[in-house]
Structure formats: structure tokens, C-alpha cells
Design an enzyme around this catalytic site. Structure first.
Site, short mmCIF file in Angstrom:
data_model
loop_
_atom_site.label_atom_id
_atom_site.label_comp_id
_atom_site.label_asym_id
_atom_site.label_seq_id
_atom_site.Cartn_x
_atom_site.Cartn_y
_atom_site.Cartn_z
CG PHE A 114 -1.85 1.04 1.29
CD1 PHE A 114 -3.29 0.68 0.51
CD2 PHE A 114 -1.76 2.10 1.85
CE1 PHE A 114 -4.29 1.71 0.64
CE2 PHE A 114 -2.93 3.14 2.16
CZ PHE A 114 -4.09 2.79 1.30
CG ASP A 185 0.07 -3.02 6.93
OD1 ASP A 185 -1.11 -3.36 7.38
OD2 ASP A 185 0.10 -1.89 6.70
CE1 TYR A 210 -9.34 2.08 7.49
CE2 TYR A 210 -8.24 2.89 9.41
CZ TYR A 210 -8.29 2.77 8.02
OH TYR A 210 -7.07 2.72 7.52
CE LYS A 211 -7.98 -0.57 5.28
NZ LYS A 211 -6.44 -0.57 4.99
NE ARG A 357 -10.44 -2.87 -2.33
CZ ARG A 357 -9.75 -2.21 -1.38
NH1 ARG A 357 -8.47 -2.65 -1.02
NH2 ARG A 357 -10.20 -1.10 -0.77
C1 LIG Z 1 -5.77 0.92 4.69
C2 LIG Z 1 -4.31 0.56 4.57
C3 LIG Z 1 -3.44 1.78 5.46
C4 LIG Z 1 -4.08 3.05 5.77
O1 LIG Z 1 -3.46 3.73 6.61
P1 LIG Z 1 -4.21 4.75 7.62
O2 LIG Z 1 -3.06 5.73 8.30
O3 LIG Z 1 -5.19 4.10 8.70
O4 LIG Z 1 -4.94 5.71 6.73
C5 LIG Z 1 -2.32 1.44 5.31
N1 LIG Z 1 -1.55 0.36 4.84
C6 LIG Z 1 -2.32 -0.59 4.29
C7 LIG Z 1 -1.74 -1.79 4.00
C8 LIG Z 1 -3.75 -0.50 4.34
O5 LIG Z 1 -4.42 -1.35 3.88
#
Ligand SMILES: *Cc1c(COP(=O)(O)O)cnc(C)c1O
Length: 398
Positions: A114, A185, A210-211, A357
């Protein structure tokens, strides 16, 4: 432990007429969360005022709920703590891990990671100095790229676009064999599939709530530090709540014991109240049963779409063992197709450049959701109804 997924579904507020296949991006509202947050506001904040920190146990929420998440990700009790956002926890874990591998300057990641994780790594390298660098390779080339130059292997277990899953135990072992540490992660793993951090020997892990964990928009992230590292890890973000004695108000930082030292500042109590309501549901869930159900839902969706939508190309691994709990298809007009789907009540999302997705979340996704989503998608594809001007207009969040 068996899990009644009809019973877990009944514990979410799912709007009438909506098929929600985006819980991998923002989980829905647990029915109990509204009352739990309201009571935190009126009974705790409203009546206790500052006394709530002690009387309502606010100060211990980040570790108490961290341990409940720990069961879902195979973490030892007391090795997970909540706070901040995932991007910040990525930075903190990376900085702490780099510090533990003196003499090495390379962070290794993959091009499927990400962007925020990669940006945080780039930013940290710039702060640390010109010798530090982030190296990214294709996901399938990670194992071969772990050299003795690598200080830290930083990977997201499940690819946010394709759902492709790394072999956490094998890659962690490969990193350790070369003297590197591994940070995982779990943004698309925690609550999506069983994770065994302790069994895999992971050094650090981070993730968001939050996911799949349904804490609501802006819910805090979590960080895991393996027990063997907890007293050696130097929290790069040395905030007062990670201090050994925050209320001694020392002028100098002394890290607290265990994973508590990874806390930074004041925890988001209202958001943690929402998370607590969600974890009351998660506490009833057997992760092996969740995985079985997730695979059945994903496989049924793939079979249905492939049978009726020849223009959509599967972007996720076909083999369930190599996948998380989401399914993606490619189409050059993926954005417009997703907008047409959303207009018909099927909510998934789009990830540039061409990914549609769909998240499958056994806690509340039903078999009927899958078959109806397939029927609506195939009708949109067959009629070409996605090609209307309003479906091509891009919004800020896709
Ligand atoms: C959703 C996601 C994030 C989002 O980071 P935030 O700081 O919570 O906005 C970061 N890394 C990955 C791999 C994600 O899927």
C-alpha cells in the site's frame, strides 16, 4: 468453538436494499455500537468528566482491546496495543526495527504494498540520512531479494488490490536466516483470515481496526511487538503515554514496560467504545470457521462472475490458499462499472488503474448477497448500462 454466521450477521445494521462488499475498506456498524458510544458520551464523558480516565477504565482500553484483537492474529497476550493511525504505526515499527539492526540500512518491501507504507518508509529514510534506502521488488521476488544488506523486511500480508497473500512464516524465516527483522502489515488480514504471529516468529506487526474489525471511520490502529523484543525496542515516537511513569512528568523519556511503550498520546476513547462493541461480536468467532466460510463465499463469487461476465478478468489468485478475503477483477472501464454497481445497491470499490474490488466478510456477508451481486453485475455487463456519463464522473474517494 462453532460460529453461527446468521447470528453474527444479525448483530450488524445493514441498510435495506444494500449488498455490502466493502467491509475490507470500512466495516459496517455493529448494532450495539451506537448505544455503546452514546453511553460512553453521556454516562462516562458527560457524568464522570475527567474522572473517566480511572473510573471508566479509559486509560487501559488500548491494551485491554489490544489483547482481544491479539486472539484474532495469534499474538501472545499483552503484546498488542492500540493507538494512532496505521501509517503512524508503520513508521514507528520501522524506526524501532531499524534501530535493532545496527549497521544495515536497507528496508525491503514489494511493489504491491500500500502506498502509505512505502511513503512512510521513504520519509523515514530521508530523516535517517542518505545511507538509508527503501528497495521494492515484485511480490513474487521478495524471497530472493532478502540479502545480508537488508535490515528490515516490511510487507503487507494480503495485497490491498489483488488479495494475493504472502507466506508469512516462510518469509519471516527467510528474513531471520539473513539476520533481518520482519514487520507485517495486517490491514487486510486482521479479521479476514487466521493469522499466527507468534507461530510465524514475526518481529513486529501493525494493522487497522476500521476495515474487517469494524471500529468505524478513523478507528485507531494497532501494533504488535514480539515479547522477545519488547524491552529492547526503542519507541521512535516517544510520547508521554509510552513513558514508564507518565504522571511523574519527568523531563526525560524512559520507556514503559512491554508493548505499552509503543503508546504515544491520548487514546481515542469514543472510537474505542465502538471497537469494543465490534469485539463483542468477534469474541464469538472461531477463526478457522471464518476462513472456511470466507473461501466458500469468494469461490462462489469467482465462479459466478466467470460464468456470466466474460469481459472481466480475475485479478486475484484462483487458489484460495494464496488469497485473503477479497476478490478483484480487472476491466479498463472498472471505475464506471463499479459506479453502476453502487447505483444498483452493490457496494464494492475501485482501485486504480483497473481493479474492481469486492470484500467478503463472513460475519455479515450471506450466500444470497453473493448470488444477487453476481446477477446484478452480469446484468450491468450484458446491457452495457455502466457506460452512462454519470458513472464516469470521478469522486474524491474511489
Ligand atoms: C488501509 C491501509 C492503510 C491506511 O493507513 P491509515 O493511516 O489508517 O490511513 C495503510 N496500509 C495498508 C496496507 C492499508 O491497507
Amino acid at each position: 468453538m462453532t460460529t453461527d454466521f446468521a447470528a453474527t450477521r444479525a448483530q450488524f445494521l445493514l441498510p435495506e436494499g444494500i449488498i455490502y462488499l466493502d467491509g475490507n475498506s470500512l466495516g459496517p456498524l455493529p448494532r450495539a455500537a451506537a448505544a455503546r458510544v452514546a453511553s460512553c458520551v453521556t454516562e462516562e464523558w458527560g457524568k464522570m468528566l475527567i474522572r473517566g480516565w480511572n473510573a471508566a477504565g479509559w486509560m487501559d482500553q488500548p491494551s485491554r482491546l489490544g489483547t482481544r484483537i491479539g486472539r484474532l492474529i495469534g499474538a501472545e497476550p499483552g503484546s498488542v496495543v492500540l493507538g494512532d493511525t496505521l501509517s503512524i504505526k508503520v513508521y514507528q515499527a520501522l524506526a524501532s526495527a531499524l534501530d535493532m539492526v545496527p549497521g544495515r540500512r536497507v528496508i525491503l518491501s514489494d511493489t504491491g504494498n500500500f502506498p502509505s507504507d512505502l511513503y512512510m518508509a521513504e520519509g523515514l529514510c530521508r530523516t535517517l540520512g542518505p545511507d538509508y534506502r527503501l528497495v521494492t521488488v515484485a511480490p513474487e521476488e521478495v524471497a530472493g531479494a532478502i540479502t545480508e544488506e537488508v535490515a528490515v523486511l516490511m510487507l503487507t500480508e494480503v495485497d490491498y488490490r489483488t488479495g494475493r497473500k504472502h507466506d508469512m512464516a516462510a518469509l519471516t524465516a527467510a528474513a531471520h536466516a539473513k539476520g533481518a527483522l520482519a514487520i507485517w502489515d495486517l490491514a487486510h488480514s486482521a479479521g479476514a483470515l487466521p493469522v499466527d504471529l507468534a507461530g510465524a516468529g514475526a518481529d513486529f506487526a501493525v494493522g487497522c481496526t476500521y476495515k474487517y474489525l469494524n471500529s468505524g471511520p478513523g478507528g485507531p490502529a494497532f501494533i504488535y511487538v514480539a515479547p522477545r523484543h519488547q524491552d529492547a525496542a526503542r519507541p521512535a515516537l516517544s510520547g508521554w503515554l509510552g513513558h514508564a511513569e507518565p504522571f511523574a512528568f519527568d523531563l526525560h523519556y524512559r520507556p514503559g514496560t512491554g508493548v505499552e511503550r509503543m503508546r504515544v498520546g491520548t487514546p481515542p476513547i469514543l472510537q474505542l467504545a465502538a471497537l469494543e462493541a465490534s469485539l463483542d461480536i468477534w469474541d464469538q468467532v472461531d477463526m478457522a470457521a471464518l476462513r472456511t466460510r470466507s473461501i466458500a463465499l469468494c469461490d462462489a463469487f469467482i465462479a459466478g462472475v466467470e460464468a456470466s461476465c466474460p469481459d472481466l478478468a480475475l485479478a486475484s489468485p484462483r487458489n484460495a490458499a494464496e488469497r485473503g478475503s477479497q476478490v478483484s477483477f480487472r476491466h479498463a472501464q472498472g471505475y464506471a462499472i463499479m459506479q453502476a454497481l453502487i447505483a444498483e445497491g452493490v457496494i464494492g470499490d475501485f482501485r486504480a488503474p483497473d481493479i474492481l474490488r469486492f470484500g467478503f466478510t463472513p460475519l455479515y456477508t450471506s450466500d444470497a448477497d453473493v448470488s444477487q451481486a453476481v446477477a446484478i453485475l452480469s446484468q450491468i455487463m450484458a446491457s452495457g448500462s455502466w457506460d452512462r456519463p454519470e458513472f464516469h464522473a470521478r469522486a474524491k474517494v474511489t
